[in-house]
Design a protein around this motif. Sequence first.
Motif, PDB file in Angstrom:
ATOM      1  N   GLU A  37      74.300  42.117  51.648  1.00  0.00           N
ATOM      2  CA  GLU A  37      72.908  42.499  52.161  1.00  0.00           C
ATOM      3  C   GLU A  37      72.224  43.355  51.029  1.00  0.00           C
ATOM      4  O   GLU A  37      71.119  43.310  50.808  1.00  0.00           O
ATOM      5  CB  GLU A  37      73.168  43.440  53.274  1.00  0.00           C
ATOM      6  CG  GLU A  37      73.481  42.653  54.605  1.00  0.00           C
ATOM      7  CD  GLU A  37      73.470  42.939  55.982  1.00  0.00           C
ATOM      8  OE1 GLU A  37      73.390  42.393  57.133  1.00  0.00           O
ATOM      9  OE2 GLU A  37      73.672  44.364  56.023  1.00  0.00           O
ATOM     10  N   THR A  45      71.525  46.168  55.847  1.00  0.00           N
ATOM     11  CA  THR A  45      70.306  45.897  56.858  1.00  0.00           C
ATOM     12  C   THR A  45      70.972  45.956  57.968  1.00  0.00           C
ATOM     13  O   THR A  45      70.576  46.690  58.909  1.00  0.00           O
ATOM     14  CB  THR A  45      69.477  44.743  56.545  1.00  0.00           C
ATOM     15  OG1 THR A  45      70.419  43.558  56.332  1.00  0.00           O
ATOM     16  CG2 THR A  45      68.638  44.818  55.307  1.00  0.00           C
ATOM     17  N   THR A  46      72.155  44.816  58.403  1.00  0.00           N
ATOM     18  CA  THR A  46      72.396  44.887  59.818  1.00  0.00           C
ATOM     19  C   THR A  46      73.915  45.186  59.545  1.00  0.00           C
ATOM     20  O   THR A  46      74.573  45.520  60.810  1.00  0.00           O
ATOM     21  CB  THR A  46      72.507  43.546  60.396  1.00  0.00           C
ATOM     22  OG1 THR A  46      73.262  42.364  59.495  1.00  0.00           O
ATOM     23  CG2 THR A  46      70.845  42.676  60.285  1.00  0.00           C
ATOM     24  N   GLY A  87      72.989  39.732  57.594  1.00  0.00           N
ATOM     25  CA  GLY A  87      71.739  39.670  57.540  1.00  0.00           C
ATOM     26  C   GLY A  87      71.171  38.924  56.501  1.00  0.00           C
ATOM     27  O   GLY A  87      70.119  38.701  56.089  1.00  0.00           O
TER      28      GLY A  87
ATOM     29  N   ILE B  78      65.422  31.337  57.503  1.00  0.00           N
ATOM     30  CA  ILE B  78      66.328  31.576  58.564  1.00  0.00           C
ATOM     31  C   ILE B  78      66.628  30.291  59.392  1.00  0.00           C
ATOM     32  O   ILE B  78      65.814  29.399  59.255  1.00  0.00           O
ATOM     33  CB  ILE B  78      65.502  32.685  59.630  1.00  0.00           C
ATOM     34  CG1 ILE B  78      65.323  33.859  58.713  1.00  0.00           C
ATOM     35  CG2 ILE B  78      66.312  32.676  60.725  1.00  0.00           C
ATOM     36  CD1 ILE B  78      64.149  33.922  58.142  1.00  0.00           C
ATOM     37  N   VAL B  91      69.753  32.490  56.794  1.00  0.00           N
ATOM     38  CA  VAL B  91      70.365  33.389  57.841  1.00  0.00           C
ATOM     39  C   VAL B  91      70.618  32.809  59.281  1.00  0.00           C
ATOM     40  O   VAL B  91      69.783  32.098  59.644  1.00  0.00           O
ATOM     41  CB  VAL B  91      69.303  34.718  58.129  1.00  0.00           C
ATOM     42  CG1 VAL B  91      69.729  35.567  59.020  1.00  0.00           C
ATOM     43  CG2 VAL B  91      69.037  35.320  56.808  1.00  0.00           C
ATOM     44  N   LEU B  93      71.105  33.002  62.954  1.00  0.00           N
ATOM     45  CA  LEU B  93      70.677  33.990  64.137  1.00  0.00           C
ATOM     46  C   LEU B  93      71.256  32.984  65.411  1.00  0.00           C
ATOM     47  O   LEU B  93      70.678  33.472  66.392  1.00  0.00           O
ATOM     48  CB  LEU B  93      69.360  34.324  64.192  1.00  0.00           C
ATOM     49  CG  LEU B  93      68.592  34.982  63.018  1.00  0.00           C
ATOM     50  CD1 LEU B  93      67.296  35.248  63.188  1.00  0.00           C
ATOM     51  CD2 LEU B  93      69.452  36.391  62.947  1.00  0.00           C
ATOM     52  N   ARG B 116      67.511  38.188  69.152  1.00  0.00           N
ATOM     53  CA  ARG B 116      68.161  38.203  67.740  1.00  0.00           C
ATOM     54  C   ARG B 116      67.007  38.242  66.599  1.00  0.00           C
ATOM     55  O   ARG B 116      67.459  39.138  65.602  1.00  0.00           O
ATOM     56  CB  ARG B 116      69.244  37.360  67.701  1.00  0.00           C
ATOM     57  CG  ARG B 116      70.195  37.401  68.739  1.00  0.00           C
ATOM     58  CD  ARG B 116      71.361  36.206  68.291  1.00  0.00           C
ATOM     59  NE  ARG B 116      70.790  35.018  68.723  1.00  0.00           N
ATOM     60  CZ  ARG B 116      71.216  34.306  69.523  1.00  0.00           C
ATOM     61  NH1 ARG B 116      71.767  34.841  70.740  1.00  0.00           N
ATOM     62  NH2 ARG B 116      70.814  33.015  69.831  1.00  0.00           N
ATOM     63  N   PHE B 120      66.826  41.363  63.639  1.00  0.00           N
ATOM     64  CA  PHE B 120      66.739  40.994  62.204  1.00  0.00           C
ATOM     65  C   PHE B 120      65.360  41.253  61.735  1.00  0.00           C
ATOM     66  O   PHE B 120      65.415  41.967  60.517  1.00  0.00           O
ATOM     67  CB  PHE B 120      66.911  39.162  62.180  1.00  0.00           C
ATOM     68  CG  PHE B 120      66.593  38.842  60.712  1.00  0.00           C
ATOM     69  CD1 PHE B 120      67.513  38.972  59.738  1.00  0.00           C
ATOM     70  CD2 PHE B 120      65.658  38.245  60.369  1.00  0.00           C
ATOM     71  CE1 PHE B 120      67.328  38.646  58.375  1.00  0.00           C
ATOM     72  CE2 PHE B 120      65.244  37.902  58.995  1.00  0.00           C
ATOM     73  CZ  PHE B 120      66.179  38.190  58.186  1.00  0.00           C
ATOM     74  N   SER B 123      65.304  44.828  61.138  1.00  0.00           N
ATOM     75  CA  SER B 123      66.368  45.329  60.104  1.00  0.00           C
ATOM     76  C   SER B 123      66.018  45.487  58.635  1.00  0.00           C
ATOM     77  O   SER B 123      66.427  45.979  57.595  1.00  0.00           O
ATOM     78  CB  SER B 123      67.594  44.665  60.136  1.00  0.00           C
ATOM     79  OG  SER B 123      67.444  43.315  59.575  1.00  0.00           O
ATOM     80  N   ILE B 207      60.901  37.854  64.976  1.00  0.00           N
ATOM     81  CA  ILE B 207      60.925  38.439  63.513  1.00  0.00           C
ATOM     82  C   ILE B 207      59.566  39.366  63.216  1.00  0.00           C
ATOM     83  O   ILE B 207      59.566  40.622  62.940  1.00  0.00           O
ATOM     84  CB  ILE B 207      61.003  37.429  62.376  1.00  0.00           C
ATOM     85  CG1 ILE B 207      62.377  36.684  62.428  1.00  0.00           C
ATOM     86  CG2 ILE B 207      60.851  38.367  61.096  1.00  0.00           C
ATOM     87  CD1 ILE B 207      62.722  35.554  61.441  1.00  0.00           C
TER      88      ILE B 207
END
Lengths: 351, 351
Positions: A37, A45-46, A87, B78, B91, B93, B116, B120, B123, B207
């Motif tokens: 991150e 971040t997470t 993240g 993502i 990413v 999720l 979730r 994210f 963050s 998001i």
Amino acid sequence: MRLLLPAGTTETALIDGISAAGATPELMVQTPSADVEILEYGEPTTAPVTPVSPTGCPTPAAVTRAVREVIDFDCVVIDAGLARSTGAPTVDLGVEAGEDVREFEAVPDAAAVFDRAHGFGSSLPDDEIVIGETVPGGTTTALGVLTALGEPASVSSSLPENPLERKRRVVDDALEASDLEAGDCAGDPLAAVRAVGDPVQTTATGIAAGALESGTRVTLAGGTQMVAVAALLRHADVDAPLSIATTSFVADEQGDRLERACDRLDCKLTVTDPGFDEGDHVAMERYCAGEAKEGVAMGGALSIVPDGEMGAVRDRLEVVCDRLGIDANGASPAVGDDPESEPRAEADREP
Amino acid sequence: MRLLLPAGTTETALIDGISAAGATPELMVQTPSADVEILEYGEPTTAPVTPVSPTGCPTPAAVTRAVREVIDFDCVVIDAGLARSTGAPTVDLGVEAGEDVREFEAVPDAAAVFDRAHGFGSSLPDDEIVIGETVPGGTTTALGVLTALGEPASVSSSLPENPLERKRRVVDDALEASDLEAGDCAGDPLAAVRAVGDPVQTTATGIAAGALESGTRVTLAGGTQMVAVAALLRHADVDAPLSIATTSFVADEQGDRLERACDRLDCKLTVTDPGFDEGDHVAMERYCAGEAKEGVAMGGALSIVPDGEMGAVRDRLEVVCDRLGIDANGASPAVGDDPESEPRAEADREP
């Protein structure tokens, strides 16, 4: 240049005395997730931890990120056995966290991981890649692999006082648990990582082998952990040119052992001194005192800093440290809204 | 600026006549995985398809990548329900591929995905983010969501001839299968996406909501699919400033409907014309003829190109097309060692 960063964990890091002081097991397994991150976003971040030692020494991820903020380069993180979510975006090669090397098998699916990493490495369109790592406990597994391959084995530490004898005892136990003696895995690198290695080594070796096979130039960014990866490649009969780029902190600690290892493995060695002795920030002081030394491709990132730009990297490192909650004078309050709830972790990941 | 790109799939894309001509279902589900490789590496690396239409029109990912090669910007993909693996970092999720909207529920775990994605988004340390999408069939789910929310619904197409009536019939069937009528989900955006949306919308909305809540400025990069995301946000009582950035190709097709939708949803609208009429490459000709139009954050990427640099973007697009195996004059041999083995796919993803 594209940086590939396999990031993962091994239960080996939880062995008493292997990991750096001040960190709980939970913090240790979070460190790679936080590192990536920092590399991607400039701060955790997470991840619920910020990898800073009790003395104020930040993770090498902070240095690599500082270089990235001065001279932008592409970066791809590979999930090579992360034990906690992150993240940051990662390439999923289906790699599991590693077992304790004192189990019969430390990386049970080493062959499958190697194959998938090889395929990924050979798919890359780049002319040149740099491969780093973040894996707490990685110097112990490096010692394990070098010993199993029968290579002269000296590894470094993120601590000023290297617990090398303790690591040797762990490796002795690890070999015994796998019914192996030193040198038994010469010419059989997958047997070495399966028995006493970790998934990050396996992934890094596979990516490097695949990339080299498809004509991509490869630099291994790191210290003694990357000597282990280079040894794995040479024992896999990969004879393409190979470079290792590390920091002056590793080179200073290792003396001429590092150079001899690179000669033996036919690797070009590049050592970069970031000039931290010219700074007066606690983070740079701690590196000069022998903490951390290398990791998260720090040496590889530093090696591409153009002449005259290292001062800008040091300035940028102070900005990154500020984000990580490290006070320039040595106080290192944890980041987050509630400092009490944010413990910090240091991990013996490299060199 | 950081580009966030939720990438995923929905079974809705497999409905006959919804997806663009020339593509098999298998190629369709591969398109987002290939798109994100193009964005990250400049060409597909592990994906077995190259998203180029039979007429030589490349995926909008090629345009966004061309912008990236001219003015570098950070990009995070993502996994919002990818159906096939990708060599690009994503990413995770925990988002599943979407069901056919004509099922009772199209995104059964919409609430969990939204939460979730919200976490994210909140963050992220960025001052400003741009959110795009790649999801074949996405204009049909956009029409579904807008209809369920009771918003005036007009959506675009990647085809010169928009199969809008067919999409409306699918949406009618979808609402009926969910025991809903148009407007039934007003004020309940999660009910709308769960019933007739897709996981990419859900992720993008989450998001955006999380980022806006933490003070990050948000631009939605896309055409009518992003109108649907904006509508979901407004129906979730998110009243922070919001921008939509799209291409002139969408704006030209939609006439003043797009502007009215943005007014209604209190969104600032930015339309960018990449000047493809000044080029004579087949890729640019196809966009000018109404193919593709938008997607993979193309409009958002074009909107940040500084004055005087658009010519460089067009030049770079030719380089990217070359890598994708598109001949400047219209022939579009597939890429790879064996052209026969590399079929191409086009997907009705956007606008």
